[in-house]
Design an enzyme around this catalytic site. Structure first.
Site, PDB file in Angstrom:
ATOM      1  N   LYS A  58       0.838  -1.201   0.000  1.00 19.54           N
ATOM      2  CA  LYS A  58       0.000   0.000   0.000  1.00 19.54           C
ATOM      3  C   LYS A  58       0.876   1.254   0.000  1.00 19.54           C
ATOM      4  CE  LYS A  58      -3.971   2.051   2.446  1.00 19.54           C
ATOM      5  NZ  LYS A  58      -4.889   1.933   3.606  1.00 19.54           N
ATOM      6  N   SER A 110     -10.284  -0.272   6.809  1.00 21.72           N
ATOM      7  CA  SER A 110      -9.622  -0.100   5.511  1.00 21.72           C
ATOM      8  C   SER A 110      -8.929  -1.331   4.944  1.00 21.72           C
ATOM      9  CB  SER A 110      -8.605   1.043   5.586  1.00 21.72           C
ATOM     10  OG  SER A 110      -9.266   2.277   5.515  1.00 21.72           O
ATOM     11  N   SER A 151      -9.874   2.101   2.667  1.00 18.78           N
ATOM     12  CA  SER A 151      -8.926   2.794   1.828  1.00 18.78           C
ATOM     13  C   SER A 151      -7.935   1.874   1.117  1.00 18.78           C
ATOM     14  CB  SER A 151      -8.158   3.818   2.645  1.00 18.78           C
ATOM     15  OG  SER A 151      -7.345   3.188   3.618  1.00 18.78           O
TER      16      SER A 151
END
Lengths: 489, 96
Positions: free
Chosen positions: A77, A177, A153
């Site tokens: 990420k 997330s 997210s």
């Protein structure tokens, strides 16, 4: 069969027997990215040259075959700092952050296991969002149907695994997330207990809630990745100094006699009939496996979203103060004095959602409002935490849906922040209590979108979560279905 | 119902070091007002005798020995800076 149909353990056997090479795995990742990422948009930055060199180097090394991550291509990420590899948090403010100086601890730990970093994954800007539509670059799409969001997210992290672009990924979870995009994309995502995984090098959003965790295709793979990244780190003062258990113990036991709690608040209004039905079917599977379940109450659940937005935005407003255009990031060229430089750099660099949360947090912490909002929310957090502790006195795990609905359409919830926030109602309480939670695939909606089952455990009891999730996975085949993006797989 | 005024929004923006346009003041006033109103839900709960949770784990202050350690070299620390001069971060003038 594609290489992506194998577990980490099976891939390791193939590498060991010289049926495949690490370069084959890396090639498979980039071929798939070339094939489908213009539809999925999971990646922000690729590390193609570095990954290929890394593969060649690793092929010269002897592998003892017990390291299940050796040579495995992974996605990271984009809020995890990677030395020398661009790290943007999907923000224009960090658009030029091309040469970070160090690795996040989790990245170092993966490097120690000799994984191969394929690239950096898209996300909502600074991890604020539930749909990936807050990325300042491009919105990641759901591989099962590209008209739908992948969740957020960590939308890029979940979509990349679901679309067979990487063999596993790392995400971060502040209010859902990891688990929410894992549910939307039909993959396995764990938010570990707060403090189990070092946050050093994770660009901070809300420091008392953030945790890094693995996103994988199977429960067993998930445990292997957690094994590598968990454990004390002196660079993170909130890192728990505990002995990390051997998570593979989870796969040697069944769930006979296990006591499951099902919060009635998690199957109430807002949860669609299809999602509820999928969860009830899953509970039936557990009954057949010899576990028992009972309805319980987490009475303060309905206050979690409000408490969460006050607390996380307050922490974010402090954490994001570091983005001032002085030491790194993009500086506004309009300013002629220092104060304007701060203001203009931040205003030009941050997107709307980030600004909104910084404003909310600054307000909640400001003189005259601190007690009414911030401190009040901290007290409500105590009540929510107590709810979980009380249930865990009598039960081994808590089970419910990960999200009230399957993935929603791109653009469907962007007009009203509160509608978007309500989407995280079943994942947020877990972060507030600091307990671990996993999402595993448990079915599909009539329009073919995945549904996630959330399994919540006691502090530092990831082993029981994995045992519970594994038993379900073994008894069902939801996790074996893959999206048919780009035609054949 | 609590209201948040445009003046408050401008003040908070200044505290947060954000330059916001008149148009943004309008939207922010509405959106922050909505969120704050929603947060009033918490006032249903009597929390007079509840201790606030700042942290979920029972953590103590973590200290390490006060010994210098090698970390990042000066030139490395400067290499992502938007502007630098003579081995230092350079910013616009602070004094008039």
């Amino acid at each position: 069969m594609s290489l992506f149909d194998y577990t980490l353990k099976e891939l390791q056997e193939k590498l060991h027997n010289k049926e495949i090479t690490i370069t084959d795995l890396v090639n498979a990742s980039y071929e798939r990215i070339n094939e489908v990422d213009d539809q999925v948009h999971a990646f922000l930055t690729l590390n193609e040259e570095g990954a290929r060199e890394n593969a060649k180097e690793l092929e010269q090394l002897a592998n003892d075959h017990t390291n299940l991550l050796f040579g495995i291509p992974a996605g990271i990420k984009d809020n995890l700092v990677t030395k020398g590899l661009r790290t943007t948090c999907a923000s224009q403010l960090l658009d030029n952050f091309n040469d970070p100086l160090y690795n996040a601890t989790v990245v170092d730990r993966l490097n120690k296991e000799r994984t191969v970093t394929i690239g950096k994954l898209n996300m909502d800007e600074f991890a604020m969002g539930s749909s990936n539509e807050n990325s300042s670059y491009t919105a990641t799409r759901n591989p099962w149907n590209t008209d739908y969001v992948p969740g957020g997210s960590s939308g890029g992290s979940a979509a990349a695994v679901a679309a067979n672009e990487v063999f596993f990924s790392l995400g971060s979870d502040t209010g859902g997330s990891i688990r929410q995009p894992a549910a939307f994309c039909g993959v396995v995502g764990l938010k570990p207990t707060y403090g189990l995984v070092s946050r050093f090098g994770l660009v901070a959003f809300a420091s008392s809630l953030d945790q890094i965790g693995p996103i994988t295709r199977t429960v067993e793979d998930n445990a292997h990745v957690l094994q590598a990244i968990a454990g004390h780190d002196e660079m993170d003062s909130t890192s728990a100094n505990i002995t990390v258990p051997d998570y593979s113990a989870a796969f040697k036991e069944n769930v006979k006699g296990m006591k499951i709690a099902v919060p009635k608040e998690y199957l109430q209004e807002g949860v669609t009939p299809e999602v509820k039905e999928a969860v009830l079917q899953a509970l039936k599977v557990y009954e057949d496996l010899g576990a028992t379940w009972e309805e319980v109450s987490l009475p303060h659940s309905k206050y979690a979203v409000a408490a969460y937005y006050l607390l996380s935005s307050s922490e974010a407003s402090a954490n994001l103060a570091r983005f001032d255009g002085v030491r790194y990031g993009v500086r506004s060229e309009q300013a002629t004095n220092m104060l304007d430089m701060f203001k203009l750099s931040r205003s030009e660099g941050f997107g709307d959602e980030v600004k909104r949360r910084i404003m909310l947090g600054t307000f909640a912490l400001s003189s005259g409002y601190y007690d009414a909002y911030y401190k009040k929310a901290q007290k409500v957090r105590t009540l929510i935490k107590n709810d979980f502790e009380k249930v865990f006195e009598d039960y081994d795990v808590i089970i419910g849906p990960t999200t009230p609905t399957p993935a929603f359409k791109v653009g469907e919830k962007t007009d009203d922040p509160l509608t978007m926030y309500a989407n995280d109602i079943l994942t947020i309480p877990v972060n507030l209590a600091g307990v671990p939670g996993i999402s595993v695939p448990c079915g599909f909606s009539t329009n073919g979108l995945p549904i996630g089952l959330q399994i919540i455990g006691k502090h530092f009891d990831e082993t029981t979560i994995y045992r519970t999730a594994y038993a379900f996975e073994q008894a069902t085949d939801h996790h074996k279905k893959r999206p048919t993006l780009g035609g054949a797989k | 119902m609590s209201e948040i005024s445009k003046e408050q929004v401008k003040h908070v923006a200044h505290l947060a070091r954000l330059a916001i346009s008149d148009e943004e003041v309008e939207t922010m006033t509405k959106q922050l007002g909505d969120i704050i109103n929603y947060a009033e839900l918490l006032n249903e709960l009597d929390t007079d005798h509840v201790k606030p949770t700042t942290h979920v784990l029972d953590l103590k202050n973590v200290m390490r020995k006060d010994e210098p350690r090698k970390w990042i070299e000066k030139e490395d620390a400067l290499k992502n800076a938007p502007d630098q001069k003579d081995g230092q971060f350079r910013v616009p003038s602070i004094l008039e």
